[in-house]
Design a protein around this motif. Sequence first.
Motif, PDB file in Angstrom:
ATOM      1  N   VAL A  25      11.563  -0.908  12.728  1.00 47.15           N
ATOM      2  CA  VAL A  25      10.135  -0.644  12.626  1.00 47.15           C
ATOM      3  C   VAL A  25       9.669   0.073  13.899  1.00 47.15           C
ATOM      4  O   VAL A  25       9.933  -0.383  15.006  1.00 47.15           O
ATOM      5  N   VAL A  26       9.004   1.201  13.695  1.00 47.57           N
ATOM      6  CA  VAL A  26       8.393   1.937  14.795  1.00 47.57           C
ATOM      7  C   VAL A  26       6.888   1.806  14.639  1.00 47.57           C
ATOM      8  O   VAL A  26       6.345   2.064  13.564  1.00 47.57           O
ATOM      9  N   LYS A  27       6.223   1.379  15.695  1.00 52.36           N
ATOM     10  CA  LYS A  27       4.765   1.242  15.658  1.00 52.36           C
ATOM     11  C   LYS A  27       4.150   2.365  16.479  1.00 52.36           C
ATOM     12  O   LYS A  27       4.484   2.533  17.650  1.00 52.36           O
ATOM     13  N   LEU A  28       3.269   3.140  15.834  1.00 50.84           N
ATOM     14  CA  LEU A  28       2.534   4.198  16.514  1.00 50.84           C
ATOM     15  C   LEU A  28       1.161   3.659  16.898  1.00 50.84           C
ATOM     16  O   LEU A  28       0.514   2.982  16.101  1.00 50.84           O
ATOM     17  N   ILE A  29       0.755   3.974  18.125  1.00 56.90           N
ATOM     18  CA  ILE A  29      -0.457   3.394  18.686  1.00 56.90           C
ATOM     19  C   ILE A  29      -1.343   4.492  19.262  1.00 56.90           C
ATOM     20  O   ILE A  29      -0.840   5.429  19.885  1.00 56.90           O
ATOM     21  N   GLY A  30      -2.635   4.360  19.083  1.00 60.17           N
ATOM     22  CA  GLY A  30      -3.590   5.283  19.703  1.00 60.17           C
ATOM     23  C   GLY A  30      -3.849   6.512  18.863  1.00 60.17           C
ATOM     24  O   GLY A  30      -4.214   6.412  17.702  1.00 60.17           O
ATOM     25  N   GLU A  31      -3.650   7.681  19.473  1.00 57.99           N
ATOM     26  CA  GLU A  31      -3.890   8.946  18.815  1.00 57.99           C
ATOM     27  C   GLU A  31      -2.681   9.849  18.980  1.00 57.99           C
ATOM     28  O   GLU A  31      -2.074   9.888  20.044  1.00 57.99           O
ATOM     29  N   ILE A  32      -2.359  10.591  17.915  1.00 63.04           N
ATOM     30  CA  ILE A  32      -1.291  11.572  17.993  1.00 63.04           C
ATOM     31  C   ILE A  32      -1.889  12.913  17.598  1.00 63.04           C
ATOM     32  O   ILE A  32      -2.440  13.064  16.498  1.00 63.04           O
ATOM     33  N   ILE A  48      15.348   6.671  16.246  1.00 61.52           N
ATOM     34  CA  ILE A  48      15.864   6.478  14.890  1.00 61.52           C
ATOM     35  C   ILE A  48      17.241   7.088  14.664  1.00 61.52           C
ATOM     36  O   ILE A  48      17.840   6.862  13.617  1.00 61.52           O
ATOM     37  N   THR A  49      17.765   7.812  15.653  1.00 60.50           N
ATOM     38  CA  THR A  49      19.100   8.370  15.517  1.00 60.50           C
ATOM     39  C   THR A  49      20.108   7.230  15.391  1.00 60.50           C
ATOM     40  O   THR A  49      20.147   6.329  16.211  1.00 60.50           O
ATOM     41  N   GLY A  50      20.866   7.252  14.318  1.00 56.76           N
ATOM     42  CA  GLY A  50      21.883   6.234  14.101  1.00 56.76           C
ATOM     43  C   GLY A  50      21.364   4.955  13.465  1.00 56.76           C
ATOM     44  O   GLY A  50      22.129   4.023  13.248  1.00 56.76           O
ATOM     45  N   VAL A  51      20.075   4.900  13.161  1.00 56.76           N
ATOM     46  CA  VAL A  51      19.506   3.715  12.518  1.00 56.76           C
ATOM     47  C   VAL A  51      19.759   3.819  11.016  1.00 56.76           C
ATOM     48  O   VAL A  51      19.537   4.857  10.415  1.00 56.76           O
ATOM     49  N   ASP A  52      20.254   2.731  10.436  1.00 59.29           N
ATOM     50  CA  ASP A  52      20.440   2.705   8.991  1.00 59.29           C
ATOM     51  C   ASP A  52      19.093   2.771   8.294  1.00 59.29           C
ATOM     52  O   ASP A  52      18.090   2.289   8.815  1.00 59.29           O
ATOM     53  N   GLU A  53      19.119   3.332   7.084  1.00 63.19           N
ATOM     54  CA  GLU A  53      17.889   3.418   6.302  1.00 63.19           C
ATOM     55  C   GLU A  53      17.441   2.034   5.887  1.00 63.19           C
ATOM     56  O   GLU A  53      18.263   1.153   5.769  1.00 63.19           O
ATOM     57  N   PRO A  54      16.216   1.808   5.577  1.00 62.59           N
ATOM     58  CA  PRO A  54      15.084   2.700   5.822  1.00 62.59           C
ATOM     59  C   PRO A  54      14.496   2.479   7.207  1.00 62.59           C
ATOM     60  O   PRO A  54      14.774   1.468   7.856  1.00 62.59           O
ATOM     61  N   VAL A  55      13.700   3.418   7.647  1.00 60.75           N
ATOM     62  CA  VAL A  55      12.907   3.268   8.858  1.00 60.75           C
ATOM     63  C   VAL A  55      11.475   3.043   8.399  1.00 60.75           C
ATOM     64  O   VAL A  55      10.975   3.723   7.517  1.00 60.75           O
ATOM     65  N   VAL A  56      10.815   2.063   8.992  1.00 57.80           N
ATOM     66  CA  VAL A  56       9.422   1.773   8.680  1.00 57.80           C
ATOM     67  C   VAL A  56       8.581   2.237   9.860  1.00 57.80           C
ATOM     68  O   VAL A  56       8.898   1.935  11.010  1.00 57.80           O
ATOM     69  N   VAL A  57       7.523   2.984   9.555  1.00 57.55           N
ATOM     70  CA  VAL A  57       6.586   3.410  10.585  1.00 57.55           C
ATOM     71  C   VAL A  57       5.280   2.664  10.353  1.00 57.55           C
ATOM     72  O   VAL A  57       4.621   2.858   9.335  1.00 57.55           O
ATOM     73  N   ASP A  58       4.952   1.789  11.278  1.00 56.73           N
ATOM     74  CA  ASP A  58       3.737   0.982  11.204  1.00 56.73           C
ATOM     75  C   ASP A  58       2.601   1.763  11.865  1.00 56.73           C
ATOM     76  O   ASP A  58       2.649   2.031  13.070  1.00 56.73           O
ATOM     77  N   LEU A  59       1.602   2.123  11.078  1.00 56.98           N
ATOM     78  CA  LEU A  59       0.486   2.914  11.591  1.00 56.98           C
ATOM     79  C   LEU A  59      -0.760   2.079  11.835  1.00 56.98           C
ATOM     80  O   LEU A  59      -1.839   2.625  12.049  1.00 56.98           O
ATOM     81  N   SER A  60      -0.629   0.764  11.829  1.00 58.31           N
ATOM     82  CA  SER A  60      -1.804  -0.099  11.980  1.00 58.31           C
ATOM     83  C   SER A  60      -2.518   0.092  13.313  1.00 58.31           C
ATOM     84  O   SER A  60      -3.720  -0.132  13.413  1.00 58.31           O
ATOM     85  N   GLY A  61      -1.824   0.544  14.331  1.00 60.71           N
ATOM     86  CA  GLY A  61      -2.431   0.772  15.639  1.00 60.71           C
ATOM     87  C   GLY A  61      -2.804   2.213  15.895  1.00 60.71           C
ATOM     88  O   GLY A  61      -3.242   2.562  16.990  1.00 60.71           O
ATOM     89  N   LEU A  62      -2.659   3.077  14.877  1.00 61.16           N
ATOM     90  CA  LEU A  62      -2.956   4.496  15.034  1.00 61.16           C
ATOM     91  C   LEU A  62      -4.385   4.773  14.602  1.00 61.16           C
ATOM     92  O   LEU A  62      -4.768   4.491  13.473  1.00 61.16           O
ATOM     93  N   GLU A  63      -5.170   5.320  15.513  1.00 61.60           N
ATOM     94  CA  GLU A  63      -6.580   5.594  15.239  1.00 61.60           C
ATOM     95  C   GLU A  63      -6.800   6.998  14.691  1.00 61.60           C
ATOM     96  O   GLU A  63      -7.736   7.226  13.926  1.00 61.60           O
ATOM     97  N   ASN A  87       0.555   0.306   6.616  1.00 60.08           N
ATOM     98  CA  ASN A  87      -0.723  -0.075   7.221  1.00 60.08           C
ATOM     99  C   ASN A  87      -1.503   1.051   7.904  1.00 60.08           C
ATOM    100  O   ASN A  87      -2.032   0.857   8.995  1.00 60.08           O
ATOM    101  N   PRO A  88      -1.616   2.228   7.266  1.00 65.57           N
ATOM    102  CA  PRO A  88      -2.435   3.261   7.901  1.00 65.57           C
ATOM    103  C   PRO A  88      -3.919   2.903   7.806  1.00 65.57           C
ATOM    104  O   PRO A  88      -4.348   2.256   6.846  1.00 65.57           O
ATOM    105  N   SER A  89      -4.679   3.330   8.805  1.00 64.55           N
ATOM    106  CA  SER A  89      -6.132   3.172   8.720  1.00 64.55           C
ATOM    107  C   SER A  89      -6.631   4.061   7.579  1.00 64.55           C
ATOM    108  O   SER A  89      -5.904   4.912   7.061  1.00 64.55           O
ATOM    109  N   THR A  90      -7.876   3.877   7.206  1.00 63.16           N
ATOM    110  CA  THR A  90      -8.457   4.690   6.140  1.00 63.16           C
ATOM    111  C   THR A  90      -8.386   6.172   6.490  1.00 63.16           C
ATOM    112  O   THR A  90      -8.043   7.005   5.651  1.00 63.16           O
ATOM    113  N   VAL A  91      -8.673   6.518   7.735  1.00 58.56           N
ATOM    114  CA  VAL A  91      -8.653   7.919   8.172  1.00 58.56           C
ATOM    115  C   VAL A  91      -7.240   8.488   8.105  1.00 58.56           C
ATOM    116  O   VAL A  91      -7.017   9.573   7.559  1.00 58.56           O
ATOM    117  N   VAL A  92      -6.267   7.774   8.625  1.00 56.27           N
ATOM    118  CA  VAL A  92      -4.888   8.261   8.634  1.00 56.27           C
ATOM    119  C   VAL A  92      -4.339   8.327   7.210  1.00 56.27           C
ATOM    120  O   VAL A  92      -3.654   9.287   6.840  1.00 56.27           O
TER     121      VAL A  92
END
Length: 109
Positions: A25-32, A48-63, A87-92
Amino acid sequence: MASVESPEPVLGALEGAPDASGVFVVKLIGEIDISNATKLGTALDAMITGVDEPVVVDLSGLEFMDSSGIAMLLRAVGGAGSVEVRNPSTVVRRIIECTGLTEILRIHS
């Protein structure tokens, strides 16, 4: 847990680690946006290089995410083969839906 922050953490950061079930799980935080997407994308690719599938991207902290953030996530899909967005915000969520990429960036709340 691996963590990479932009020079100003409020602008964007990411953290990555396997969860209890072993899914990475990768959590993105703030603004990109164009100012930090390249640096964060490079860090994401390295995480994520070499990580077995699947990769989860948690966007709950992304504004906010612009097209640079979308491009970063698409590169991650290319590297991992399977990426689930959680978990993306409504905007994302709206940004992902408006691009028509929900088949590639599968959203789960």
